[in-house]
Design a protein around this motif. Structure first.
Motif, PDB file in Angstrom:
ATOM      1  N   VAL A 177       0.865  -1.239   0.088  1.00 24.12           N
ATOM      2  CA  VAL A 177      -0.036  -0.135   0.016  1.00 24.12           C
ATOM      3  C   VAL A 177       0.884   1.201   0.097  1.00 24.12           C
ATOM      4  CG1 VAL A 177      -1.782   1.350   1.249  1.00 24.12           C
ATOM      5  CG2 VAL A 177      -1.864  -0.921   1.169  1.00 24.12           C
ATOM      6  N   SER A 178       1.910   1.378   0.753  1.00 27.86           N
ATOM      7  CA  SER A 178       2.626   2.489   1.094  1.00 27.86           C
ATOM      8  C   SER A 178       3.611   2.859  -0.214  1.00 27.86           C
ATOM      9  CB  SER A 178       3.765   2.353   2.190  1.00 27.86           C
ATOM     10  OG  SER A 178       4.792   1.374   1.941  1.00 27.86           O
ATOM     11  N   ARG A 179       3.827   1.809  -1.446  1.00 22.71           N
ATOM     12  CA  ARG A 179       4.515   2.401  -2.426  1.00 22.71           C
ATOM     13  C   ARG A 179       3.605   3.071  -3.426  1.00 22.71           C
ATOM     14  NH1 ARG A 179       7.142  -1.256  -5.301  1.00 22.71           N
ATOM     15  NH2 ARG A 179       7.963  -2.273  -3.622  1.00 22.71           N
ATOM     16  N   TYR A 180       2.237   3.156  -3.002  1.00 15.91           N
ATOM     17  CA  TYR A 180       1.287   4.049  -4.045  1.00 15.91           C
ATOM     18  C   TYR A 180       1.101   5.329  -3.522  1.00 15.91           C
ATOM     19  CZ  TYR A 180       0.025  -0.220  -6.738  1.00 15.91           C
ATOM     20  OH  TYR A 180       0.206  -1.202  -7.312  1.00 15.91           O
ATOM     21  N   ILE A 181       1.863   5.535  -2.143  1.00 21.99           N
ATOM     22  CA  ILE A 181       1.828   7.144  -1.803  1.00 21.99           C
ATOM     23  C   ILE A 181       2.872   7.913  -2.388  1.00 21.99           C
ATOM     24  CG2 ILE A 181       1.915   8.209   0.406  1.00 21.99           C
ATOM     25  CD1 ILE A 181       0.963   5.748   1.926  1.00 21.99           C
TER      26      ILE A 181
ATOM     27  N   GLU B  52      10.481   7.771  -8.079  1.00 24.21           N
ATOM     28  CA  GLU B  52       9.695   7.337  -9.331  1.00 24.21           C
ATOM     29  C   GLU B  52      10.539   6.358 -10.104  1.00 24.21           C
ATOM     30  OE1 GLU B  52       7.916   9.373 -13.519  1.00 24.21           O
ATOM     31  OE2 GLU B  52       7.999  10.516 -11.720  1.00 24.21           O
ATOM     32  N   GLU B  53      11.693   6.315 -10.242  1.00 18.78           N
ATOM     33  CA  GLU B  53      12.534   5.483 -10.819  1.00 18.78           C
ATOM     34  C   GLU B  53      12.590   4.157 -10.279  1.00 18.78           C
ATOM     35  OE1 GLU B  53      14.436   8.331  -9.261  1.00 18.78           O
ATOM     36  OE2 GLU B  53      13.418   9.618 -11.088  1.00 18.78           O
ATOM     37  N   SER B  54      12.179   4.202  -9.143  1.00 19.24           N
ATOM     38  CA  SER B  54      12.543   2.642  -8.395  1.00 19.24           C
ATOM     39  C   SER B  54      11.267   1.902  -8.843  1.00 19.24           C
ATOM     40  CB  SER B  54      12.103   2.954  -6.626  1.00 19.24           C
ATOM     41  OG  SER B  54      12.967   3.826  -6.337  1.00 19.24           O
ATOM     42  N   THR B  55      10.358   2.260  -9.446  1.00 22.32           N
ATOM     43  CA  THR B  55       8.994   1.362  -9.967  1.00 22.32           C
ATOM     44  C   THR B  55       9.023   1.195 -11.304  1.00 22.32           C
ATOM     45  OG1 THR B  55       7.640   3.346  -9.697  1.00 22.32           O
ATOM     46  CG2 THR B  55       7.765   1.860  -7.601  1.00 22.32           C
TER      47      THR B  55
END
Length: 78
Positions: free
Chosen positions: A7-11, A17-20
């Motif tokens: 959930v937290s990765r969508y905050i 931004e590059e991490s995903t």
């Protein structure tokens, strides 16, 4: 912990931004194989291209592997 991570990765601001950009399904492709040390483990060797340090060739190899894995495991995504 998995739920918090998911959930937290969508905050906004939690991850850069590059991490995903290279995670599974960000381009409707599965992830490429991941390798670590040592270079040879259980008689399997890390591909030479990954040891070369040539970033463009590594990116091409990763993309090729993503396509191969996706075609094999999830052809419906292509």
């Amino acid at each position: 912990m998995v739920l918090v991570d998911s959930v937290s990765r969508y905050i906004e601001g939690v991850l850069k931004e590059e991490s995903t950009k290279e995670e599974s399904f960000t381009q409707n492709l599965l992830e490429y194989p991941q390798y670590t040390r040592p270079e040879i483990f259980h008689k399997q060797k890390v591909p030479e291209v990954l040891l070369s340090g040539h970033h463009e060739n590594i990116a091409k190899w990763r993309k090729q592997k993503q396509l191969e894995i996706t075609k094999k495991k999830r052809p419906d995504l292509i």
